[in-house]
Design a protein around this motif. Structure first.
Motif, mmCIF file in Angstrom:
data_model
loop_
_atom_site.group_PDB
_atom_site.id
_atom_site.type_symbol
_atom_site.label_atom_id
_atom_site.label_comp_id
_atom_site.label_asym_id
_atom_site.label_seq_id
_atom_site.Cartn_x
_atom_site.Cartn_y
_atom_site.Cartn_z
ATOM 1 N N VAL B 41 0.841 -1.198 0.000
ATOM 2 C CA VAL B 41 0.000 0.000 0.000
ATOM 3 C C VAL B 41 0.878 1.251 0.000
ATOM 4 O O VAL B 41 0.674 2.181 -0.791
ATOM 5 N N ALA B 42 1.868 1.265 0.867
ATOM 6 C CA ALA B 42 2.744 2.444 0.982
ATOM 7 C C ALA B 42 3.415 2.753 -0.347
ATOM 8 O O ALA B 42 3.566 3.923 -0.729
ATOM 9 N N ALA B 43 3.810 1.694 -1.085
ATOM 10 C CA ALA B 43 4.542 1.886 -2.344
ATOM 11 C C ALA B 43 3.678 2.530 -3.417
ATOM 12 O O ALA B 43 4.192 3.070 -4.397
ATOM 13 N N LEU B 44 2.362 2.481 -3.241
ATOM 14 C CA LEU B 44 1.443 3.019 -4.247
ATOM 15 C C LEU B 44 1.038 4.465 -3.984
ATOM 16 O O LEU B 44 0.463 5.118 -4.858
ATOM 17 N N LEU B 45 1.319 4.957 -2.781
ATOM 18 C CA LEU B 45 0.802 6.279 -2.416
ATOM 19 C C LEU B 45 1.607 7.404 -3.066
ATOM 20 O O LEU B 45 2.840 7.378 -3.067
ATOM 21 N N HIS B 53 -0.133 3.482 9.555
ATOM 22 C CA HIS B 53 0.461 2.224 10.022
ATOM 23 C C HIS B 53 -0.468 1.452 10.947
ATOM 24 O O HIS B 53 -0.378 0.235 11.073
ATOM 25 N N SER B 54 -1.389 2.166 11.581
ATOM 26 C CA SER B 54 -2.287 1.493 12.523
ATOM 27 C C SER B 54 -3.312 0.616 11.813
ATOM 28 O O SER B 54 -3.993 -0.179 12.450
ATOM 29 N N LEU B 55 -3.428 0.788 10.491
ATOM 30 C CA LEU B 55 -4.523 0.096 9.791
ATOM 31 C C LEU B 55 -4.084 -1.185 9.098
ATOM 32 O O LEU B 55 -4.907 -1.899 8.515
ATOM 33 N N ASP B 56 -2.780 -1.439 9.090
ATOM 34 C CA ASP B 56 -2.298 -2.757 8.670
ATOM 35 C C ASP B 56 -2.619 -3.083 7.209
ATOM 36 O O ASP B 56 -2.859 -4.238 6.865
ATOM 37 N N GLY B 57 -2.660 -2.061 6.350
ATOM 38 C CA GLY B 57 -2.903 -2.308 4.926
ATOM 39 C C GLY B 57 -4.372 -2.415 4.563
ATOM 40 O O GLY B 57 -4.735 -2.972 3.521
ATOM 41 N N HIS B 58 -5.232 -1.859 5.402
ATOM 42 C CA HIS B 58 -6.681 -1.966 5.190
ATOM 43 C C HIS B 58 -7.109 -1.330 3.859
ATOM 44 O O HIS B 58 -6.719 -0.215 3.535
ATOM 45 N N SER B 59 -7.936 -2.052 3.091
ATOM 46 C CA SER B 59 -8.351 -1.618 1.750
ATOM 47 C C SER B 59 -9.742 -2.160 1.445
ATOM 48 O O SER B 59 -10.278 -2.994 2.190
ATOM 49 N N ASN B 60 -10.309 -1.688 0.350
ATOM 50 C CA ASN B 60 -11.596 -2.192 -0.127
ATOM 51 C C ASN B 60 -11.544 -2.412 -1.636
ATOM 52 O O ASN B 60 -10.929 -1.612 -2.352
ATOM 53 N N ALA B 61 -12.191 -3.479 -2.080
ATOM 54 C CA ALA B 61 -12.349 -3.725 -3.527
ATOM 55 C C ALA B 61 -13.831 -3.625 -3.849
ATOM 56 O O ALA B 61 -14.662 -4.153 -3.095
ATOM 57 N N LEU B 62 -14.150 -2.956 -4.982
ATOM 58 C CA LEU B 62 -15.555 -2.663 -5.278
ATOM 59 C C LEU B 62 -15.911 -2.989 -6.730
ATOM 60 O O LEU B 62 -15.144 -2.666 -7.648
ATOM 61 N N PHE B 63 -17.055 -3.617 -6.886
ATOM 62 C CA PHE B 63 -17.617 -3.901 -8.217
ATOM 63 C C PHE B 63 -18.910 -3.097 -8.342
ATOM 64 O O PHE B 63 -19.804 -3.235 -7.494
ATOM 65 N N TYR B 64 -19.032 -2.294 -9.395
ATOM 66 C CA TYR B 64 -20.220 -1.449 -9.585
ATOM 67 C C TYR B 64 -20.868 -1.698 -10.945
ATOM 68 O O TYR B 64 -20.194 -1.718 -11.969
ATOM 69 N N ASP B 65 -22.178 -1.824 -10.942
ATOM 70 C CA ASP B 65 -23.006 -1.815 -12.174
ATOM 71 C C ASP B 65 -23.685 -0.451 -12.247
ATOM 72 O O ASP B 65 -24.706 -0.218 -11.591
#
Lengths: 267, 267, 267, 267
Positions: B41-45, B53-65
């Motif tokens: 995650v850090a490498a992409l910012l 750092h407290s979030l441990d790489g927390h992310s979401n993936a989303l599919f939308y119609d």
């Protein structure tokens, strides 16, 4: 450090739509010469470009079957980089110098769309097809011979926007017939900030400076083009008053530069 | 005067990829929560955003119609404007404030790609699908009930880049579960002029400011996501270490603004 | 009187997927020779075809860029009739005679799918691409020369099912290298009537009888092929144990007949 | 033993276009009632079906957004099985009994095309879209309310073949308005053997026998339809003389049988 010429920017620069230039191109193409209503051409020209009244609306429609590559053998990933294109070039003047302006262009690939936008080509997606010539000719297609026919078509948003036909007469022996006037585009990038929707982030007249242009297997003959009236589309305003010569050839070139002629935001 | 928010610019403004804002959106969507390697995650910012750092790489993936419309009943031309989308949002900090950053996003429509670029979404084309819910449920799909399953998938450049699954447990009664942290994107536009390939014409941190967000039929349960290793792609560097909750809902909102937080060219 | 070779049948026969034969074909193609597990080949053969144990699972994978025409200049409507194809031919024996059997084949066009089914080719839709050779070669692609590389890929249902690569070594001077064993297919048409789902309406061993085969620009070299494991697909059971020669050429032929070898419903 | 209902047949039956029935379907759909020239309807009917002169060319055009599943959770692989469809049903008589006949139908998915062919639906590929209704309505689309508009479109071979519009007036309270006359199709499979191109391998009048039909959220109002004249297409011969009611609803049903009414090869 994030890498990538176009979106997305990533640590290694592999996911980007396009590698940085130089960009290499090869294609087979059809070119149909035509004359539109001069007023329709004039209405499309951006600030800084003028109609050449002596040319009577002279324009060209082109169908290209492209192969693209950067320096990483992108031609070996044709699912990601190979594409087809249709575009129109109208003749114009920039400070009295003959140029071509591209008001409409369609491709079937996102990498091509992104490269185009960075050159000022106003690309949308479309489905483009052209008749192919094969070394092993049979009755499935034309040979390179007098009377042979090549057709092209464009569909976008589910509507057929253009159809072209080239009927070969003879090989081109006079290279001046293949000379291309420089393409000057309107590089445009909008601004979404409230209150600035009509103040683009970028708006420049830019000149394309392709090099190492090679043309092979060029034949010339008659061309025809139709630009049907479609809902929500203006391309038919350029519908041919009459058509002229048609060309079918193979070509290659390199793109690695763009010349800004004028920043239109400062007008 | 040429008209059009995006390319192409024409006398009447009908051929443009998009009408000017406001832009209206409705969709059904799947959301899979996951934790990537924090270093990925850090490498992409981009500059200006920091890893939390407290979030441990927390992310979401989303599919939308999605269904899109402007002010001209564009929803009645679904062949041109309806589309599907997949994207990832990684958690980050902007000046200590929690935000989301979108490193990868794919759509199957050019108007959507153009709108996305103007908001800093780094869109590429892809084929995105998700399981649908119908009022007339049968055995062809899920109902909105505990244990019901909804799947999503993304393919781009001919490779399967993502697969997700949401298994419903219960309707969402706590609206805080649907609160979205602001999305901060990297607005980027390259410069093709020789010698300036690494000096983008635009590079800004921008904050999306959607409004009139409505969410209906929201159910929560378990989520799962895979991001397979693919040639020429880096998205798999975010492959989940573990997955969390899954959501399936319907939503709508309006976009008509974008806030520039910082011009990165001036760094 | 309703007219049309394939669906739909209409008064004038214009809407049909295909005109009646003869059918004319031209293509550029890649051919990768490989050896699969003999047991995987044997498991795919229909009744009446036997494994040639001496051949050790010998097979070929092929990528074709096709142009099709009937007697009505269908090659001038490339949006409807041009297409791309990937298929596998496994070696087999019919009554002791060497033949090829096609267990998997994918095209990106419905007219091609319909013609294929009427010849016993078990076509599904897929996205197929191959590197192109242009008369105006540049750095965007290969020339016809030693060391030149051509790649092909297949995606279906959103998954990458096959990738191939041919590296040229020399022009083919021995025409026997291009001899094709006859293709024997399983013509199959199901029966939906309740209680008869396992009693096909048609099930025949059929032999393809193409004629006027011409091959041009043939080069030979090394081939490589991968058939990745994918969800819901069995093609990877043929994954190469080893690969052999690779060919890149242009070809044309005519199809107007099919020979039934055996009606399998009567077994 | 090779397995698979449709092509291809393989050892495990996973690669087949479709699992064996039962087949489960759910959809949102638009239905536009119209009257074509009775002579155009009569010209399309196969042997055994007669024009009902009292109905004045009465027909229906339908746009469907489908989800399909078999018994293996195929709805969780929407990239392979979800699809969209347009078709026309003309009213006819079979031995004096009112039936519907489908002369034209288009889908965007190969599994759907294969299932259709096995039911006598003369499917070609096309791009079909319809306006969607979302639980979270905004300005991006219609609600289910008086005056709401839903549009549909069909493109095939790059040409826009049909456009429809339904304007809602009121919910349907009389279920008889949703009664569907039985669909009788022409099951046709050609024969490629030389000399037999006009002697189909299969030609039967078949009756579809769907069951467990459920319809929800049905609204009725006004319908409109256009079938533009296109090159190489006959569907425009059915262009509406006038249009009637329009319906928008959600439905589901099951297919696992087909009834042969008459074998036309024996005529």
């Amino acid at each position: 450090m994030l890498k990538g010429f176009n979106y997305p920017l990533t640590p290694k620069g592999k996911s980007t739509l396009n590698p940085p230039p130089p960009w290499y191109y090869s294609a087979d193409f059809l070119n149909v010469e035509f004359w539109a209503h001069p007023s329709a051409v004039a209405a499309l020209l951006p600030p800084g470009l003028d109609l050449d009244h002596s040319l009577d609306g002279h324009s060209n429609a082109l169908f290209y079957d492209w192969q693209f590559s950067g320096d990483n053998d992108e031609y070996l990933d044709p699912a990601r980089y190979q594409y087809r294109e249709f575009f129109i070039l109208v003749d114009a003047l920039y400070k009295g110098r003959p140029v071509s302006y591209c008001p409409y262009i369609f491709v079937d690939n996102d990498a091509a769309l992104a490269r185009g936008w960075s050159q000022g080509y106003p690309k949308r997606l479309g489905q483009v097809f052209q008749t192919r010539y094969y070394a092993a000719t049979g009755k499935a297609g034309p040979t390179l011979a007098t009377g042979a026919k090549f057709a092209g078509s464009l569909t976008a948003g589910g509507q057929r926007l253009a159809e072209g036909l080239v009927t070969l007469q003879e090989p081109i022996t006079d290279p001046s017939l293949l000379t291309q006037t420089p393409v000057v585009n309107l590089l445009h990038y909008p601004r979404l900030a409230a209150g600035k929707h009509d103040q683009p982030a970028l708006q420049e007249l830019v000149e394309n400076v392709p090099h190492d242009v090679k043309i092979e297997q060029a034949w010339i003959g008659e061309g025809s083009l139709t630009l049907p009236v479609c809902k929500g589309e203006e391309i038919s305003d350029l519908a041919p008053v009459r058509c002229g010569k048609g060309i079918r050839a193979s070509m290659s070139y390199i793109v690695d530069d763009l010349k800004t002629l004028r920043d239109l935001r400062k007008l």
